[in-house]
Write a protein that holds these residues in place. Structure first.
Motif, short mmCIF file in Angstrom:
data_model
loop_
_atom_site.label_atom_id
_atom_site.label_comp_id
_atom_site.label_asym_id
_atom_site.label_seq_id
_atom_site.Cartn_x
_atom_site.Cartn_y
_atom_site.Cartn_z
N LEU A 40 104.67 -87.78 11.76
CA LEU A 40 105.49 -88.92 12.13
C LEU A 40 105.14 -89.48 13.50
O LEU A 40 105.39 -90.66 13.77
N SER A 41 104.58 -88.64 14.36
CA SER A 41 104.20 -89.13 15.69
C SER A 41 102.82 -89.77 15.70
O SER A 41 102.44 -90.40 16.71
N GLY A 42 102.04 -89.62 14.63
CA GLY A 42 100.71 -90.20 14.57
C GLY A 42 99.61 -89.31 15.13
O GLY A 42 98.44 -89.68 15.11
N LEU A 43 99.97 -88.11 15.63
CA LEU A 43 98.95 -87.22 16.20
C LEU A 43 98.01 -86.67 15.14
O LEU A 43 96.83 -86.44 15.40
N GLU A 44 98.52 -86.46 13.92
CA GLU A 44 97.69 -85.88 12.88
C GLU A 44 96.54 -86.80 12.50
O GLU A 44 95.44 -86.35 12.19
N GLU A 45 96.81 -88.11 12.53
CA GLU A 45 95.76 -89.06 12.19
C GLU A 45 94.59 -88.98 13.16
O GLU A 45 93.43 -89.07 12.78
N GLY A 46 94.90 -88.77 14.45
CA GLY A 46 93.83 -88.61 15.43
C GLY A 46 93.12 -87.28 15.31
O GLY A 46 91.89 -87.20 15.44
N LEU A 47 93.89 -86.21 15.04
CA LEU A 47 93.27 -84.90 14.88
C LEU A 47 92.38 -84.83 13.65
O LEU A 47 91.40 -84.10 13.62
#
Length: 639
Positions: free
Chosen positions: A242-249
């Motif tokens: 939900l924070s969008g960090l997974e998309e970058g990782l």
């Protein structure tokens, strides 16, 4: 006669519970130096009685080379294993615990206390040291092991002998087993908070202290940590999504395609399935009846859904152990220990498992669905499957195992009767003198009563979970709104005109002659243009409603914990109405799949033959035939 001969405890009032008080009270009516404590659900055999003289001679030996024994432990023979598959699972589990487990606890670990009640006590030792039971309030759930704690703390010696055994009748139905395990988990929670464990930990040497921890409260604490790890993992992954960090990782190859992690998860899933946990049971059966028999019984247990039962038991232990640590409220739960396996109504199953399994299973299911929708990393890889498959299995088990192991749980007539009983229970008003099994309001008040005594620690725990739920809920709602806006932006002006035509032709199509297909083609073209958008928006709206259902539950807990304030503010009736609506929706979510499977007669037949013995299966068939004949006769009499 319970006033003249009562033994008074210290203090101004009677502090003890009935069961341990009766056990300590009975000592004054006994004679001799040996005292055998035996439960009402236990049996004895003639050939075992002939060995009693040899057993009593063990009191004259110093088994550790220093002290004479103060408790002589015996093994138990579980004779109720043939009633049902659940009784067989419990029988095998109990057999390994009371044999190979007790041997190990007595020697070399030297941390055996008093489990169960066939043990023989040194009467004079315990008569002068507090009796054979812990009679304090709320600690009576494990009064037997506290006798062992007391004996060990006062420099006693506990041994275990297997040339004599006593029969034992264990629980045979899922509800009986769950209530027994809830009682034991509550007792372990009280042990964790007790001064006895604290004193043992300070007086044992390092290795004996670790052995004591592993064989008493450590087992339940590790179970609690196992389930909490699932929550931490899912909430952590949800935060990344939900924070969008997974998309970058996910753009980093080392994280997206992590082979060592996949290997570790594969070995972990093997352990999670429970093969290593079944190793003591396999060894015990192999030693007593041969390893071929042990292997065949193990395979048969898997076919009879033993992993489902043990995963369900995991939820029972976790809930009641954790609740006792946070809020207290431990109480004795009579299980009955009867041989009769009967159909439990839907309302009864809901009362027993709503808070311990259904609410938690629904929470994990929503988290997994949200993670499935918004998550990106490991998608389609072996690691992703290994991560989620055990969690989905736990969710399915916690939600539907009570109906799977319920006799006649998928029989249509039973389902109809259960629905009538459920509606009657959920709509009945509570009040003074109305028992919980008759009214939802009475049950709701009693089930949440422990929250009023939870203190600051328990309220902080509820508040922290509620605030995190609100953050996740708002994020998912905002994402759903974005999906709706994106869908609206993609709908062209022509599709908007088609939408108007859809409404106009729907009215026309309802009164048009059968040979006129103009309205039909217009409606079909409009639906074909917009069905994907409609489906996506409907799905996200359903998800939001499920999240709102899930987010409301901690609010009810907070209201229960602060009932005087809520009642004084005049909101209590509103909270109770909302809580009833929540229970109705959750009951429908559980009841619908069960009712759907009950439409197919072979499901009930398969369940009966797989989970129960032949005699019980024949009894069910005969009862159905007789029930059908009685209905036919009654209908004829009415005609």
């Amino acid at each position: 006669m319970q006033v003249i001969y009562r033994i008074k405890l210290p203090g101004p009032a009677i502090l003890g519970e009935g069961k341990p008080e009766n056990q300590n009270h009975a000592i004054i009516f006994t004679r001799g130096e040996g005292l055998q404590t035996i439960d009402m659900n236990q049996d004895n055999y003639m050939e075992e009685a002939l060995k009693m003289r040899n057993l009593l001679q063990e009191f004259l030996k110093k088994h550790d080379g220093v002290r004479y024994p103060t408790i002589l432990g015996l093994r138990e023979h579980i004779f109720t294993g043939s009633v049902s598959s659940l009784a067989w699972f419990m029988s095998n589990q109990e057999t390994s615990f009371v044999t190979i487990g007790q041997r190990l606890l007595a020697d070399p670990l030297k941390v055996r206390f008093h489990y169960g009640h066939p043990d023989v006590f040194d009467r004079l030792f315990h008569l002068t040291r507090g009796g054979v039971s812990k009679a304090s309030k709320t600690i009576n759930l494990s009064e037997d092991i506290f006798a062992g704690f007391n004996s060990t703390l006062r420099e006693g010696n506990v041994t275990h002998h297997e040339y004599i055994q006593v029969g034992k009748g264990r629980d045979v139905g899922l509800n009986q087993i769950s209530q027994f395990e809830a009682k034991i988990a509550n007792g372990n929670g009280e042990q964790t908070l007790s001064r006895d464990i604290y004193r043992l930990g300070h007086r044992f040497d390092f290795f004996r202290m670790l052995s004591c921890y592993f064989t008493t409260v450590g087992s339940y604490f590790s179970t609690l940590i196992t389930v909490l790890t699932v929550y931490v993992f899912l909430y952590g992954r949800l935060y990344l999504v939900l924070s969008g960090l997974e998309e970058g990782l996910n753009k980093q190859p080392g994280i997206r395609d992590n082979k060592p992690l996949q290997v570790a998860l594969a070995s972990q899933s093997f352990v999670q399935i429970g093969f290593l946990m079944a190793l003591p049971m396999l060894m015990e059966i192999g030693l007593e009846r041969g390893f071929r028999t042990a292997l065949s019984e193990f395979i048969l247990m898997q076919l009879q859904l033993a992993p489902v039962f043990f995963t369900f038991s995991l939820g029972t232990k976790t809930h009641y152990y954790g609740r006792t640590l946070l809020h207290g409220g431990a109480k004795y739960r009579p299980t009955g220990r009867g041989f009769v396996v009967f159909h439990a109504k839907f309302a009864e199953n809901y009362r027993l498992y709503s808070r311990s399994h259904f609410v938690k299973g629904l929470e994990l299911m929503i988290l997994l669905i949200v993670y499935q929708i918004f998550g990106q990393s490991y998608r389609g890889s072996v690691a992703y499957v290994l991560i989620t498959i055990s969690m989905w299995f736990m969710v399915g088990t916690w939600l539907f195992a009570p109906f799977l192991f319920n006799p006649s749980g998928f029989e249509w007539q039973k389902i109809v009767d259960d629905w009538t009983d459920w509606n009657k229970w959920i709509n009945n008003r509570g009040g003074i003198g109305v028992p919980p099994e008759k009214s939802w309001e009475s049950w709701w008040e009693q089930e949440q009563d422990h929250l009023r005594h939870s203190g600051k620690r328990g309220i902080r725990h509820i508040m922290a979970g509620y605030l995190f739920n609100i953050v996740c809920y708002e994020d998912c709602v905002s994402r759903t709104a974005k999906v709706q806006c994106r869908f609206s932006a993609h709908v062209s002006a022509d599709q908007g005109i088609d939408l108007c035509d859809f409404c106009r032709h729907s009215c026309y199509f309802g009164c048009a002659p059968p040979h006129d297909n103009a309205g039909y083609h217009s409606v079909h073209s409009c639906l074909h243009a917009n069905w994907l958008g409609f489906a996506s928006v409907a799905f996200y709206l359903l998800l939001v409603h499920m999240l709102s259902l899930y987010a409301f539950f901690p609010l009810f807990q907070i209201a229960q914990a602060c009932k005087p304030l809520v009642h004084h503010a005049g909101f209590w009736a509103s909270v109770r109405t909302l809580a009833r609506g929540y229970e109705i929706v959750m009951g429908l979510l559980l009841f619908t799949p069960v009712a759907f499977l009950a439409w197919f007669p072979f499901v009930s037949e398969f369940q009966t033959r797989m989970l129960f013995n032949q005699a019980f299966s024949r009894g069910l068939q005969i009862s159905r035939i007789l029930g059908g004949q009685r209905k036919d006769r009654s209908s004829r009499n009415k005609d």
